[in-house]
Design a protein around this motif. Structure first.
Motif, PDB file in Angstrom:
ATOM      1  N   SER A   1       3.417  -1.546  -9.609  1.00  0.00           N
ATOM      2  CA  SER A   1       2.273  -0.981  -8.912  1.00  0.00           C
ATOM      3  C   SER A   1       2.687   0.362  -8.331  1.00  0.00           C
ATOM      4  O   SER A   1       3.740   0.465  -7.683  1.00  0.00           O
TER       5      SER A   1
ATOM      6  N   GLN B   1      -8.530   1.994  -1.658  1.00  0.00           N
ATOM      7  CA  GLN B   1      -8.688   1.507  -0.298  1.00  0.00           C
ATOM      8  C   GLN B   1      -9.015   2.697   0.586  1.00  0.00           C
ATOM      9  O   GLN B   1      -8.671   3.826   0.269  1.00  0.00           O
TER      10      GLN B   1
ATOM     11  N   THR C   1       0.344  -6.119  -2.462  1.00  0.00           N
ATOM     12  CA  THR C   1       0.590  -6.050  -3.901  1.00  0.00           C
ATOM     13  C   THR C   1       1.216  -7.340  -4.430  1.00  0.00           C
ATOM     14  O   THR C   1       2.005  -7.997  -3.743  1.00  0.00           O
TER      15      THR C   1
ATOM     16  N   LYS D   1     -12.957   7.399  -7.231  1.00  0.00           N
ATOM     17  CA  LYS D   1     -13.820   6.301  -7.691  1.00  0.00           C
ATOM     18  C   LYS D   1     -14.555   6.680  -8.970  1.00  0.00           C
ATOM     19  O   LYS D   1     -14.688   5.857  -9.888  1.00  0.00           O
TER      20      LYS D   1
ATOM     21  N   VAL E   1      -2.684   1.879  -6.738  1.00  0.00           N
ATOM     22  CA  VAL E   1      -3.504   1.808  -5.534  1.00  0.00           C
ATOM     23  C   VAL E   1      -3.464   3.169  -4.860  1.00  0.00           C
ATOM     24  O   VAL E   1      -2.382   3.722  -4.628  1.00  0.00           O
TER      25      VAL E   1
ATOM     26  N   SER F   1      -0.397  -1.130 -12.373  1.00  0.00           N
ATOM     27  CA  SER F   1      -1.598  -0.939 -11.562  1.00  0.00           C
ATOM     28  C   SER F   1      -1.337   0.221 -10.606  1.00  0.00           C
ATOM     29  O   SER F   1      -0.193   0.634 -10.408  1.00  0.00           O
TER      30      SER F   1
ATOM     31  N   GLN G   1      -7.230   1.058  -7.999  1.00  0.00           N
ATOM     32  CA  GLN G   1      -7.687   0.249  -6.868  1.00  0.00           C
ATOM     33  C   GLN G   1      -7.749   1.147  -5.630  1.00  0.00           C
ATOM     34  O   GLN G   1      -6.722   1.648  -5.179  1.00  0.00           O
TER      35      GLN G   1
END
Length: 302
Positions: free
Chosen positions: A7, A62, A81, A53, A38, A36, A60
């Motif tokens: 991640s 936040q 995670t 977005k 974030v 992935s 992902q």
């Protein structure tokens, strides 16, 4: 370990251009099934959340509507995670090495006591003209926040980064905690990262005094949190003398203000220091000092 998951964790605030450049550079990594990403938007007002977005739907996202700080974001991402390895990357940093994940994974498999990898970092606005190095991997004392990799098994044995440090010193805090838990930090020069920062220009920026204050106090916090008590007076006195000799005596009165405020911060946070102390024994301290220092700034060899 079969098919380890990675991640990539990025915290950002009002630096959309830097973030966009970084995401473009790491796009091939984001396309891998085992990776992935974030992005934690810490209260940006420049459209960061909406841009990511819309343009990077697989990431992902936040968001803090109001900034809660860099360390808060890092703790939250690391604690949530499910990956085997978490790559902490600044929004103004990207990989120059091809296939970095393969190299990282191989090193972790080969060194089961390695809890964290400190990557080779070039600081500068332009990419280095040469990227090769003769450096070899070795165990070191610490790591740099802008580009490192956690073995999540190790992270889960440690306390969170201390949010009351605010910005500087949290990596050193984690380094001592790793050491106390018998996890090793390894410098991995095979993986090169470009940190797109003009370090020399920082002194002329408006937040120079604030940065110095936070840097000094975090170092002093660490003395009282981890060093054997008998070593602290000498270390603190030396640190003060160096700042006064090379900054204040040369007319840097912003530094004098930073020193005074950092000392007040030290006194103010004494209860937190007492609560969180995890002091090294004298033998641990001596062994720790035999390790190579953190590799912060890499320069191409001639």
């Amino acid at each position: 370990m079969n098919d380890p998951n990675f991640s990539i964790l990025i915290t950002t605030k009002n630096r959309l251009n830097d973030l966009t450049f970084t995401l473009g550079k790491i796009k091939p990594l984001l396309a891998m099934n085992e990776v992935s990403c974030v992005v934690f938007d810490d209260g940006s007002t420049d459209g960061t959340y909406e841009y990511v977005k819309e343009n990077f739907p697989a990431i992902q996202l936040q968001r803090n509507a109001v900034s809660k700080g860099y360390i808060f974001c890092r703790n939250k991402m690391l604690n949530e995670t499910k990956a085997d390895f978490a790559i902490s990357l600044d929004d103004d940093a990207h990989f120059l090495t091809e296939n970095p994940l393969e190299i990282i994974c191989h090193h972790f498999k080969k060194n089961p006591n390695c809890g964290l990898l400190a990557l080779r970092i070039f600081w500068g606005l332009e990419e280095p003209k040469k990227s090769s190095t003769a450096e070899k991997s070795e165990q070191v004392q610490g790591f740099v926040g802008c580009a490192h990799v956690w073995r999540m098994e190790a992270w889960r044995t440690l306390p969170n980064y201390p949010e009351w440090f605010v910005f500087y010193g949290e990596e050193n805090f984690a380094s001592f905690q790793l050491y106390k838990k018998n996890w090793e930090i390894h410098y991995l020069p095979e993986v090169l990262v470009h940190h797109r920062v003009d370090v020399k220009a920082r002194k002329n920026e408006g937040d120079y005094a604030l940065r110095l204050r936070r840097s000094l106090r975090s170092g002093w916090y660490l003395f009282f949190l981890f060093y054997p008590i008998q070593t602290i007076p000498k270390k603190l006195a030396y640190s003060l003398w160096i700042q006064i000799k090379f900054k204040v005596f040369k007319g840097d009165f912003k530094a004098l203000q930073a020193i005074v405020l950092a000392l007040l911060d030290l006194v103010w946070n004494a209860p937190k220091i007492i609560k969180n102390s995890n002091r090294l024994t004298q033998k641990e301290y001596e062994t720790y000092n035999e390790l190579a220092e953190a590799k912060i700034y890499w320069q191409p060899e001639n």
